[in-house]
Design a protein around this motif. Structure first.
Motif, PDB file in Angstrom:
ATOM      1  N   ALA A  26       0.834  -1.198   0.000  1.00 22.01           N
ATOM      2  CA  ALA A  26       0.000   0.000   0.000  1.00 22.01           C
ATOM      3  C   ALA A  26       0.868   1.247   0.000  1.00 22.01           C
ATOM      4  O   ALA A  26       0.400   2.342  -0.249  1.00 22.01           O
ATOM      5  CB  ALA A  26      -0.911   0.004   1.223  1.00 22.01           C
ATOM      6  N   PHE A  27       2.156   1.058   0.309  1.00 27.53           N
ATOM      7  CA  PHE A  27       3.054   2.220   0.345  1.00 27.53           C
ATOM      8  C   PHE A  27       4.460   1.742   0.035  1.00 27.53           C
ATOM      9  O   PHE A  27       4.741   0.549   0.055  1.00 27.53           O
ATOM     10  CB  PHE A  27       3.008   2.902   1.709  1.00 27.53           C
ATOM     11  N   ASP A  28       5.318   2.685  -0.273  1.00 26.95           N
ATOM     12  CA  ASP A  28       6.723   2.347  -0.428  1.00 26.95           C
ATOM     13  C   ASP A  28       7.516   3.204   0.556  1.00 26.95           C
ATOM     14  O   ASP A  28       6.990   4.153   1.118  1.00 26.95           O
ATOM     15  CB  ASP A  28       7.203   2.579  -1.868  1.00 26.95           C
ATOM     16  N   SER A  29       8.753   2.839   0.737  1.00 28.50           N
ATOM     17  CA  SER A  29       9.539   3.539   1.741  1.00 28.50           C
ATOM     18  C   SER A  29      10.353   4.644   1.089  1.00 28.50           C
ATOM     19  O   SER A  29      10.696   4.579  -0.088  1.00 28.50           O
ATOM     20  CB  SER A  29      10.473   2.561   2.439  1.00 28.50           C
ATOM     21  N   GLY A  30      10.673   5.644   1.876  1.00 28.86           N
ATOM     22  CA  GLY A  30      11.539   6.714   1.414  1.00 28.86           C
ATOM     23  C   GLY A  30      12.786   6.756   2.274  1.00 28.86           C
ATOM     24  O   GLY A  30      12.711   6.646   3.497  1.00 28.86           O
ATOM     25  N   LEU A  31      13.927   6.866   1.614  1.00 31.63           N
ATOM     26  CA  LEU A  31      15.192   6.932   2.343  1.00 31.63           C
ATOM     27  C   LEU A  31      15.956   8.154   1.861  1.00 31.63           C
ATOM     28  O   LEU A  31      16.117   8.347   0.654  1.00 31.63           O
ATOM     29  CB  LEU A  31      16.022   5.671   2.088  1.00 31.63           C
ATOM     30  N   ALA A  32      16.400   8.972   2.793  1.00 30.80           N
ATOM     31  CA  ALA A  32      17.180  10.161   2.452  1.00 30.80           C
ATOM     32  C   ALA A  32      17.794  10.690   3.736  1.00 30.80           C
ATOM     33  O   ALA A  32      17.734  10.023   4.772  1.00 30.80           O
ATOM     34  CB  ALA A  32      16.300  11.215   1.787  1.00 30.80           C
ATOM     35  N   LEU A  33      18.395  11.847   3.645  1.00 32.71           N
ATOM     36  CA  LEU A  33      18.962  12.462   4.846  1.00 32.71           C
ATOM     37  C   LEU A  33      17.980  13.471   5.402  1.00 32.71           C
ATOM     38  O   LEU A  33      17.530  14.366   4.678  1.00 32.71           O
ATOM     39  CB  LEU A  33      20.266  13.184   4.493  1.00 32.71           C
ATOM     40  N   TRP A  34      17.660  13.344   6.686  1.00 35.94           N
ATOM     41  CA  TRP A  34      16.933  14.416   7.371  1.00 35.94           C
ATOM     42  C   TRP A  34      17.974  15.407   7.857  1.00 35.94           C
ATOM     43  O   TRP A  34      18.970  14.999   8.458  1.00 35.94           O
ATOM     44  CB  TRP A  34      16.171  13.869   8.571  1.00 35.94           C
ATOM     45  N   ALA A  35      17.758  16.683   7.585  1.00 30.06           N
ATOM     46  CA  ALA A  35      18.758  17.671   7.971  1.00 30.06           C
ATOM     47  C   ALA A  35      18.105  18.834   8.695  1.00 30.06           C
ATOM     48  O   ALA A  35      16.921  19.131   8.501  1.00 30.06           O
ATOM     49  CB  ALA A  35      19.487  18.174   6.733  1.00 30.06           C
ATOM     50  N   ARG A  36      18.896  19.481   9.542  1.00 26.85           N
ATOM     51  CA  ARG A  36      18.471  20.738  10.165  1.00 26.85           C
ATOM     52  C   ARG A  36      18.958  21.851   9.263  1.00 26.85           C
ATOM     53  O   ARG A  36      20.153  22.130   9.175  1.00 26.85           O
ATOM     54  CB  ARG A  36      19.099  20.865  11.548  1.00 26.85           C
ATOM     55  N   ARG A  37      18.021  22.503   8.596  1.00 22.81           N
ATOM     56  CA  ARG A  37      18.365  23.519   7.609  1.00 22.81           C
ATOM     57  C   ARG A  37      19.297  24.585   8.198  1.00 22.81           C
ATOM     58  O   ARG A  37      20.318  24.931   7.602  1.00 22.81           O
ATOM     59  CB  ARG A  37      17.080  24.180   7.094  1.00 22.81           C
ATOM     60  N   SER A  38      18.955  25.054   9.399  1.00 22.67           N
ATOM     61  CA  SER A  38      19.723  26.160   9.979  1.00 22.67           C
ATOM     62  C   SER A  38      21.187  25.760  10.189  1.00 22.67           C
ATOM     63  O   SER A  38      22.097  26.529   9.883  1.00 22.67           O
ATOM     64  CB  SER A  38      19.099  26.580  11.309  1.00 22.67           C
ATOM     65  N   LEU A  39      21.420  24.533  10.663  1.00 28.65           N
ATOM     66  CA  LEU A  39      22.792  24.110  10.953  1.00 28.65           C
ATOM     67  C   LEU A  39      23.585  23.908   9.668  1.00 28.65           C
ATOM     68  O   LEU A  39      24.761  24.265   9.580  1.00 28.65           O
ATOM     69  CB  LEU A  39      22.791  22.821  11.777  1.00 28.65           C
ATOM     70  N   VAL A  40      22.925  23.306   8.644  1.00 26.98           N
ATOM     71  CA  VAL A  40      23.618  23.061   7.383  1.00 26.98           C
ATOM     72  C   VAL A  40      23.982  24.387   6.727  1.00 26.98           C
ATOM     73  O   VAL A  40      25.095  24.572   6.225  1.00 26.98           O
ATOM     74  CB  VAL A  40      22.740  22.200   6.449  1.00 26.98           C
ATOM     75  N   GLU A  41      23.052  25.343   6.781  1.00 27.79           N
ATOM     76  CA  GLU A  41      23.331  26.649   6.166  1.00 27.79           C
ATOM     77  C   GLU A  41      24.418  27.393   6.938  1.00 27.79           C
ATOM     78  O   GLU A  41      25.296  28.028   6.345  1.00 27.79           O
ATOM     79  CB  GLU A  41      22.048  27.473   6.079  1.00 27.79           C
ATOM     80  N   ALA A  42      24.398  27.255   8.261  1.00 28.18           N
ATOM     81  CA  ALA A  42      25.429  27.922   9.066  1.00 28.18           C
ATOM     82  C   ALA A  42      26.803  27.339   8.761  1.00 28.18           C
ATOM     83  O   ALA A  42      27.822  28.021   8.887  1.00 28.18           O
ATOM     84  CB  ALA A  42      25.114  27.772  10.549  1.00 28.18           C
ATOM     85  N   ALA A  43      26.836  26.043   8.343  1.00 17.23           N
ATOM     86  CA  ALA A  43      28.111  25.406   8.001  1.00 17.23           C
ATOM     87  C   ALA A  43      28.525  25.763   6.576  1.00 17.23           C
ATOM     88  O   ALA A  43      29.547  25.271   6.088  1.00 17.23           O
ATOM     89  CB  ALA A  43      28.006  23.895   8.158  1.00 17.23           C
ATOM     90  N   GLY A  44      27.724  26.569   5.902  1.00 18.75           N
ATOM     91  CA  GLY A  44      28.101  27.069   4.587  1.00 18.75           C
ATOM     92  C   GLY A  44      27.823  26.129   3.445  1.00 18.75           C
ATOM     93  O   GLY A  44      28.402  26.288   2.367  1.00 18.75           O
ATOM     94  N   ALA A  45      26.927  25.161   3.620  1.00 22.48           N
ATOM     95  CA  ALA A  45      26.642  24.220   2.538  1.00 22.48           C
ATOM     96  C   ALA A  45      25.334  24.579   1.854  1.00 22.48           C
ATOM     97  O   ALA A  45      24.446  25.174   2.452  1.00 22.48           O
ATOM     98  CB  ALA A  45      26.572  22.802   3.088  1.00 22.48           C
ATOM     99  N   ARG A  46      25.224  24.196   0.567  1.00 21.85           N
ATOM    100  CA  ARG A  46      23.969  24.390  -0.161  1.00 21.85           C
ATOM    101  C   ARG A  46      23.031  23.248   0.213  1.00 21.85           C
ATOM    102  O   ARG A  46      23.475  22.201   0.714  1.00 21.85           O
ATOM    103  CB  ARG A  46      24.242  24.400  -1.665  1.00 21.85           C
ATOM    104  N   ILE A  47      21.739  23.444  -0.063  1.00 25.49           N
ATOM    105  CA  ILE A  47      20.779  22.392   0.264  1.00 25.49           C
ATOM    106  C   ILE A  47      20.194  21.833  -1.024  1.00 25.49           C
ATOM    107  O   ILE A  47      19.382  22.484  -1.673  1.00 25.49           O
ATOM    108  CB  ILE A  47      19.689  22.926   1.206  1.00 25.49           C
ATOM    109  N   PRO A  48      20.623  20.625  -1.439  1.00 23.96           N
ATOM    110  CA  PRO A  48      20.135  20.055  -2.694  1.00 23.96           C
ATOM    111  C   PRO A  48      18.664  19.670  -2.567  1.00 23.96           C
ATOM    112  O   PRO A  48      18.255  19.116  -1.548  1.00 23.96           O
ATOM    113  CB  PRO A  48      21.003  18.811  -2.907  1.00 23.96           C
ATOM    114  N   ALA A  49      17.881  19.966  -3.603  1.00 28.14           N
ATOM    115  CA  ALA A  49      16.454  19.670  -3.550  1.00 28.14           C
ATOM    116  C   ALA A  49      16.102  18.451  -4.400  1.00 28.14           C
ATOM    117  O   ALA A  49      15.024  17.887  -4.265  1.00 28.14           O
ATOM    118  CB  ALA A  49      15.658  20.890  -4.023  1.00 28.14           C
ATOM    119  N   HIS A  50      17.002  18.050  -5.304  1.00 25.24           N
ATOM    120  CA  HIS A  50      16.718  16.968  -6.234  1.00 25.24           C
ATOM    121  C   HIS A  50      17.908  16.007  -6.225  1.00 25.24           C
ATOM    122  O   HIS A  50      19.043  16.456  -6.054  1.00 25.24           O
ATOM    123  CB  HIS A  50      16.525  17.561  -7.640  1.00 25.24           C
ATOM    124  N   PRO A  51      17.672  14.692  -6.419  1.00 28.75           N
ATOM    125  CA  PRO A  51      18.799  13.748  -6.401  1.00 28.75           C
ATOM    126  C   PRO A  51      19.903  14.135  -7.395  1.00 28.75           C
ATOM    127  O   PRO A  51      21.070  13.832  -7.171  1.00 28.75           O
ATOM    128  CB  PRO A  51      18.158  12.420  -6.806  1.00 28.75           C
TER     129      PRO A  51
END
Lengths: 434, 299
Positions: A151-176
């Motif tokens: 009835a469903f499939d699973s999703g696997l990816a990285l959960w991230a805290r946007r604020s911390l990733v941005e503070a570390a100076g990294a971009r946030i990819p939206a697409h694989p």
């Protein structure tokens, strides 16, 4: 020896007592075996006892079915997830399988090969089958026939805290397509670690073990150009222990060695804010969203050279060859695949709806929704099904052990070579599973 | 007349032991006979392929498997360390708790409590105690004891520490059992022997050496026979705490049997392991019995 006989005076009587007790127990056990709870059910259904929310929805679904079809009552049995596979296998040996069986996606080929599953092609209406999303259909198919539907499939990816990733100076990819490269990802880990009190900034759910290791980390092998097994020749040697797979596992080992990974014994590393990134699946959505709200963002897994790759496959339903009324069993499956039932389940567990109709009605998975990445990954070919072969139980067991050893510092080449040997031995011992 | 009485008694004995014998035959002898038979086949659980006789091939595979030999070695090391240490700890505790002590019953209960806990629970608790990093309880305690000289370790993922860590858990869990047996033994030693020894001018050590230890011979022989068997069965802690890792450093024969039979469905191979393991444990037990009997003669 003689002295030991002193308290033994009552022995004859004790013996009689023990005999009587044993007989009583035997009678009680035999009587218990024959008894069924409540009125006889038309359909017996076994499912794994997942998270509480999932369990409640499934129980509500069964209650809805029973209210609508009093003549075709469903009796649901929930088995603990940890031992689900071995319990089902034991029941299969004893000829005690239910009519409808829930099973973990990658085991479909194994059960079908053993002759426990009935093909669903002729049983389910074609429009129900046609509505399944491609990954669910692929996962349930073995040698050209459909044996299970999810009835469903699973999703696997990285959960991230946007604020911390941005503070570390990294971009946030939206697409694989835009996934972080291995180098970028390591730079991000280093930058995050520099701002973290204990330097552990990544949660790989190392506390989960089991199938998680294969589900969560075998996509990395593919992303690096390797795999669990050569899927055309069905040989592990040369692929699982080939240079690409070894390199992928060296990369993961490097993250652990440098202290970037939280051991996460309490499974709370991400919700307590100890880490900025959590390598996990859709099932953590409710918990993580409650903890971080708008700061939570879903990011594709890093690209180790051949593009980002993610996992797929989840629990699915099959009709067993022991089913007394396969048509009725298939009707129950079709009921579970109705859009409103699918959405009730995915609202509870955050999984990706397994039918196109339901997926189209799910705002969370629509463009701009928080879980849109999952839908992109599963419907546009960014996921890898775990190898669909009856050898899968051995493949996953061997890889799990190899991954555990790699995590503990063993040379990836040696660990993967041993796994490849175990897998190829098993395939040979089973006449190639032909 | 005595002959008939004896025969009647023998019949009664057979009759009375029948339920127990039936149980043993059904749940012990029969499964073991099946295991022996299956070990000569290629049985895989659930496989639709025909069953074939493969002779001694499973045994050859098992004996050639480095992980199985490693498991056997781990079992032997585990037994060689745990049996004497646990028995000594149990004896020490029993002696302490035998003497006059305030709240004696409370202490006895406290030390016996872990025996009552399910092993799974104990294992999960100790995983948390062994938590890596300076925050882990064991790491923190060791840092405190060494005045900060201790570098925190990931005990259960360190090849050198994982097996000792499991040993500590097992001793903590099992020591209460032997303690109770030895306590009972201590209570069975007549007081007048101590009084006589004291009159003869025997000191504390001499009384322990010549009165207590001989008086505890039977309970000690019992624990020395039973503890190795319990040690060889080591599985729960390993399954929960390490799954045999790191790199097989804590795997045991029972764990390997479990992996083969229930994870990889290789029932025949698991049967061959069981038979080999049974023979080894049987040999050790027979050897011990002979040693114990010999000592009794000498004593």
């Amino acid at each position: 020896m003689r002295s030991a006989a002193a308290p033994g005076r009552c022995r004859p009587r004790c013996g009689v007592f023990a005999g009587a007790l044993a007989a009583l127990v035997l009678v009680a056990v035999l009587a218990g075996c024959g008894r069924e709870a409540g009125p006889a059910a038309a359909l017996t259904v076994w499912a794994h006892a997942g998270q509480a929310a999932e369990r409640r929805v499934l129980e509500a679904q069964v209650a809805r079915w029973n209210a609508a079809h009093p003549e075709a009552r469903v009796a649901l049995t929930l088995l603990p997830e940890g031992a689900y596979g071995s319990q089902v296998q034991a029941a299969a040996l004893a000829g005690d399988l239910p009519d409808v069986l829930e099973l973990d996606g990658p085991y479909v080929a194994s059960y079908a090969w053993q002759g426990h599953l009935r093909p669903l092609d002729g049983l389910l209406p074609p429009d129900v089958i046609g509505d399944l999303i491609p990954s669910v259909r692929a996962q349930g198919t073995w040698r050209g026939r459909l044996y299970a539907v999810g009835a469903f499939d699973s999703g696997l990816a990285l959960w991230a805290r946007r604020s911390l990733v941005e503070a570390a100076g990294a971009r946030i990819p939206a697409h694989p397509r835009e996934a972080w490269s291995a180098r970028e990802f390591e730079a991000l880990l280093a930058a995050l670690a520099a701002r973290d009190p204990d330097g552990a900034v990544l949660d790989l759910k190392l506390n989960w073990q089991g199938e998680w290791y294969t589900y969560g980390f075998s996509p990395l092998l593919v992303s690096a150009g390797g795999d669990l097994i050569d899927r055309s020749r069905w040989r592990a040697a040369g692929t699982l222990d080939g240079p690409a797979s070894v390199a992928a596992m060296r990369t993961v080992q490097g993250w652990i060695r440098r202290g970037y990974v939280d051991p996460n014994l309490d499974d709370a590393a991400f919700v307590q804010g100890r880490v900025a990134l959590s390598w996990s699946g859709h099932w953590d959505w409710p918990r993580y969203r409650a903890a971080w709200g708008e700061d939570l963002v879903l990011v594709p897994l890093p690209d180790l050279g051949r593009g980002s790759r993610s996992g797929q496959g989840s629990w699915a339903w099959g009709v067993t060859t022991r089913a007394r009324d396969p048509r009725l069993a298939a009707r129950f499956l079709a009921f579970l695949l109705r859009p409103e039932e699918v959405l009730a389940m995915t609202a509870a567990n955050g999984a990706v709806p397994g039918t196109r109709t339901a997926l189209a009605r799910s705002p969370a998975h629509a463009p701009g929704g928080p879980l849109h990445l999952y839908a992109v990954q599963l419907t546009q070919g960014w996921t890898v099904p775990r190898p669909r072969t009856p050898a899968y139980p051995v493949i996953t067991s061997a890889f799990q052990q190899a991954f555990a050893d790699i995590r503990d510092g063993v040379d990836p080449r040696a660990a993967l070579a041993r796994a490849a040997r175990l897998i190829d031995e098993d395939i040979a011992a089973n006449a190639g599973y032909r | 007349m005595p002959a008939t009485a004896e025969r009647a008694e023998a019949r009664a004995a057979w009759l009375l032991s029948a339920p127990a014998l039936l149980g043993l035959a059904l749940f012990l002898a029969l499964p073991f006979a099946l295991a022996v038979a299956l070990s000569f086949t290629n049985l895989r659980l659930g496989s639709p392929l025909p069953l074939e006789l493969v002779g001694l091939e499973q045994y050859a595979r098992v004996l050639a498997d480095a992980r199985f030999r490693q498991a056997l070695g781990n079992n032997l090391v585990f037994a060689a360390v745990v049996v004497p240490v646990q028995t000594a700890c149990a004896l020490g505790l029993a002696l302490l708790l035998h003497g006059r002590l305030r709240a004696r019953a409370l202490y006895r209960a406290a030390f016996f409590l872990p025996v009552v806990f399910p092993l799974a629970l104990v294992a999960v608790l100790w995983v948390l105690l062994y938590a890596p990093g300076p925050g882990g309880l064991v790491n923190r305690a060791l840092a405190l004891l060494t005045l900060g000289h201790w570098t925190p370790r990931d005990f259960l993922h360190d090849p050198a520490w994982a097996l000792p860590a499991i040993m500590v858990t097992s001793i903590w869990q099992g020591v209460g059992f032997q303690m109770v047996i030895l306590l009972a033994g201590l209570q069975g030693i007549p007081r007048h022997l101590y009084e006589a020894a004291a009159l003869d001018g025997a000191g504390r050590w001499a009384r322990f050496r010549h009165v207590t230890l001989p008086g505890l011979r039977n309970p000690l022989v019992f624990t020395a026979l039973v503890t190795p068997i319990l040690a060889f069965r080591l599985f729960d802690q390993v399954r929960i705490m390490t799954r045999g890792g790191p790199a097989g450093a804590t795997t045991t024969v029972v764990h390997e049997i479990f992996e083969a039979a229930y994870v990889r469905a290789q029932a025949a191979r698991a049967s061959a392991m069981t038979v080999i393991f049974f023979l080894i444990v049987l040999a050790i037990t027979l050897l011990q019995r002979r040693l114990a009997a010999h000592r009794r003669w000498a004593g």
